[in-house]
Design a protein around this motif. Structure first.
Motif, PDB file in Angstrom:
ATOM      1  N   PHE A   1       0.833  -1.202   0.000  1.00 60.94           N
ATOM      2  CA  PHE A   1       0.000   0.000   0.000  1.00 60.94           C
ATOM      3  C   PHE A   1       0.873   1.259   0.000  1.00 60.94           C
ATOM      4  O   PHE A   1       0.611   2.218  -0.743  1.00 60.94           O
ATOM      5  CB  PHE A   1      -0.915  -0.006   1.227  1.00 60.94           C
ATOM      6  N   ASN A   2       1.915   1.278   0.843  1.00 61.91           N
ATOM      7  CA  ASN A   2       2.829   2.426   0.899  1.00 61.91           C
ATOM      8  C   ASN A   2       3.472   2.695  -0.457  1.00 61.91           C
ATOM      9  O   ASN A   2       3.564   3.843  -0.907  1.00 61.91           O
ATOM     10  CB  ASN A   2       3.925   2.177   1.933  1.00 61.91           C
ATOM     11  N   GLU A   3       3.906   1.618  -1.102  1.00 65.11           N
ATOM     12  CA  GLU A   3       4.567   1.766  -2.405  1.00 65.11           C
ATOM     13  C   GLU A   3       3.607   2.308  -3.459  1.00 65.11           C
ATOM     14  O   GLU A   3       3.974   3.185  -4.243  1.00 65.11           O
ATOM     15  CB  GLU A   3       5.132   0.412  -2.849  1.00 65.11           C
ATOM     16  N   GLU A   4       2.373   1.786  -3.451  1.00 63.31           N
ATOM     17  CA  GLU A   4       1.403   2.218  -4.457  1.00 63.31           C
ATOM     18  C   GLU A   4       1.002   3.675  -4.282  1.00 63.31           C
ATOM     19  O   GLU A   4       0.875   4.414  -5.248  1.00 63.31           O
ATOM     20  CB  GLU A   4       0.156   1.320  -4.413  1.00 63.31           C
ATOM     21  N   GLN A   5       0.809   4.110  -3.034  1.00 60.06           N
ATOM     22  CA  GLN A   5       0.411   5.507  -2.829  1.00 60.06           C
ATOM     23  C   GLN A   5       1.572   6.451  -3.134  1.00 60.06           C
ATOM     24  O   GLN A   5       1.357   7.565  -3.625  1.00 60.06           O
ATOM     25  CB  GLN A   5      -0.108   5.733  -1.412  1.00 60.06           C
ATOM     26  N   LEU A   6       2.811   6.001  -2.916  1.00 65.32           N
ATOM     27  CA  LEU A   6       3.965   6.823  -3.267  1.00 65.32           C
ATOM     28  C   LEU A   6       4.094   6.944  -4.784  1.00 65.32           C
ATOM     29  O   LEU A   6       4.362   8.031  -5.322  1.00 65.32           O
ATOM     30  CB  LEU A   6       5.239   6.222  -2.660  1.00 65.32           C
ATOM     31  N   LYS A   7       3.863   5.830  -5.474  1.00 60.36           N
ATOM     32  CA  LYS A   7       3.862   5.869  -6.943  1.00 60.36           C
ATOM     33  C   LYS A   7       2.777   6.815  -7.452  1.00 60.36           C
ATOM     34  O   LYS A   7       3.013   7.625  -8.348  1.00 60.36           O
ATOM     35  CB  LYS A   7       3.612   4.461  -7.512  1.00 60.36           C
TER      36      LYS A   7
END
Length: 442
Positions: free
Chosen positions: A291-297
């Motif tokens: 989730f963290n990676e996707e929202q940062l992307k």
């Protein structure tokens, strides 16, 4: 040879390549002479057929082959020299290619469509709408997991009389005769008023009810039947009890500890609960990491929009996949493709500017972790580590080497995200499971 570029849009262009006889004929003649040395033609000894005859037989195919080779190399070399980022592959303009007279023409002109992005720059000094979450478990999640384990390893019994959490096995029938099925009815899935009819019943008892009103969840899912059958479960039905199934929860003792985590791994109730908490935290944290990676992307894409050549890319996707996808399917899936492409371009630019590289050793370790995770529930234990090199080699060499490249890209993306997280000073925040579920829903 003459190569010209015509930028007719901000992100699309055409490339024309003109070939004169001097550009290709020496290579064509050399190839035909080589054919002549090996050719077996009726009426002539091997390699003794006249050059003219061999040229007449093979000249056109050799010409096409050599010109295609020249075009491919020349176009690739030319595009590598450009400062813009080429997307997809050049698309030949088919209408012009079809009009070529290979037997009579001496000069040729070929045209290609290309799509590109002119400049890609990333500003990591601006604020990004993202946070780096870590999960914090409450007693609720631990207790729920403990209850599930006790039920999973519990003992199945068949009492004489039913209670609220039992499963009743029996025959469900419509009173008008339109439906009849033998199935398992979970009482915990029934509403508070209806379930009273099913508590205290015995084998052979018959209960009248309306399944569509009594069962709270999805009928097909709860009763493990097809959707079409579930749609019929409205109105007056009877359920005839054949058997009562009850799971008695397992006791919190050494026998349970050994069954769940292996002999001797846990020796007390306190250690058992701590082990459950650790595993739950690790599992949730894996989801949080994604989730963290996707929202940062998402934040990077939102703050760095790229002017993609949409019409070119859609045409390229249809033609490159050779009929696997229709224009309608490409149109539908294009937003997701464009988002992934934008992220890939931004990630590569960040890696390039900041000299971020995925090393071979990183790929090896990430692949090992993936294999361990996939086989963790197989019970192979130490045997897994003993055969790790074999698993590793089989995976990384599989799929014609594509698996290795995918892992290499995954490692680089992780390094890029770690760099962005630090450079952009992404805030850390601890959240509970309920809060995390709310974030996923939104």
């Amino acid at each position: 040879m003459e190569i010209t570029l015509d930028k007719h849009a901000a992100n699309e262009a055409s490339v024309k390549i003109k070939l004169e006889e001097a550009d290709y004929q020496p290579k064509v003649d050399a190839k035909i002479k080589d054919y002549a040395k090996k050719a077996t033609i009726k009426g002539f000894r091997p390699g003794k057929a006249p050059f003219g005859m061999v040229k007449n037989l093979y000249g056109t195919s050799v010409l096409v082959e050599e010109i295609n080779a020249i075009l491919s190399k020349s176009l690739n070399d030319y595009l590598k020299e450009q400062e813009f980022e080429i997307l997809g592959d050049p698309l030949p303009k088919e209408d012009e290619t079809e009009s070529i007279d290979w037997k009579k023409q001496k000069e040729f002109e070929f045209a290609y469509k290309i799509g590109f992005v002119e400049t890609i720059s990333v500003n990591l000094d601006q604020k990004l709408e993202a946070k780096n979450y870590t999960i914090t478990l409450s007693d609720k999640e631990v207790n729920e997991a403990l209850d599930n384990i006790k039920k999973q390893y519990g003992k199945m019994t068949n009492p004489e009389e039913s209670a609220e959490s039992d499963f009743l096995y029996g025959d469900l029938k419509a009173e008008d005769g339109s439906f009849e099925e033998t199935l398992s009815l979970p009482l915990k899935e029934m509403d508070g008023r209806s379930v009273k009819k099913f508590i205290g019943v015995k084998k052979g008892d018959i209960i009248s009810f309306d399944p569509s009103k009594a069962i709270k969840g999805d009928l097909a899912e709860v009763l493990n039947i097809g959707k079409e059958e579930a749609e019929k479960l409205q109105g007056d039905f009877t359920f005839t009890v054949q058997n009562i199934n009850r799971t008695e929860e397992a006791a919190l003792d050494q026998e349970l500890f050994d069954k769940v985590f292996g002999p001797g791994q846990v020796d007390s109730e306190e250690a058992f609960l701590e082990k459950i908490k650790t595993i739950l935290t690790e599992n949730y944290q894996k989801e949080v990491k994604v989730f963290n990676e996707e929202q940062l992307k998402e934040s990077l894409i939102k703050t760095h929009p790229l002017d993609l050549p949409e019409s070119f890319l859609k045409e390229w996707l249809v033609r490159a996949n050779e009929g696997k996808f229709s224009e309608e399917e490409v149109e539908k899936e294009f937003p997701a493709y464009a988002k992934q492409l934008t992220w890939s371009l931004l990630s590569n630019q960040i890696a390039k500017v900041n000299e971020i590289k995925a090393e071979h050793e990183d790929v090896i370790e990430k692949t090992k972790d993936m294999i361990r995770e996939q086989l963790a529930s197989s019970g192979m234990g130490s045997q897994l580590e003993e055969n790790m090199d074999m698993f590793l080699e089989n995976y990384l060499q599989g799929n014609e080497g594509k698996n290795y490249m995918q892992m290499l890209t995954a490692v680089q993306n992780e390094k890029v995200l770690d760099f962005v997280r630090e450079k952009a000073k992404i805030k850390e925040e601890k959240i509970g499971v309920e809060k995390f579920k709310e974030l996923l829903e939104n």
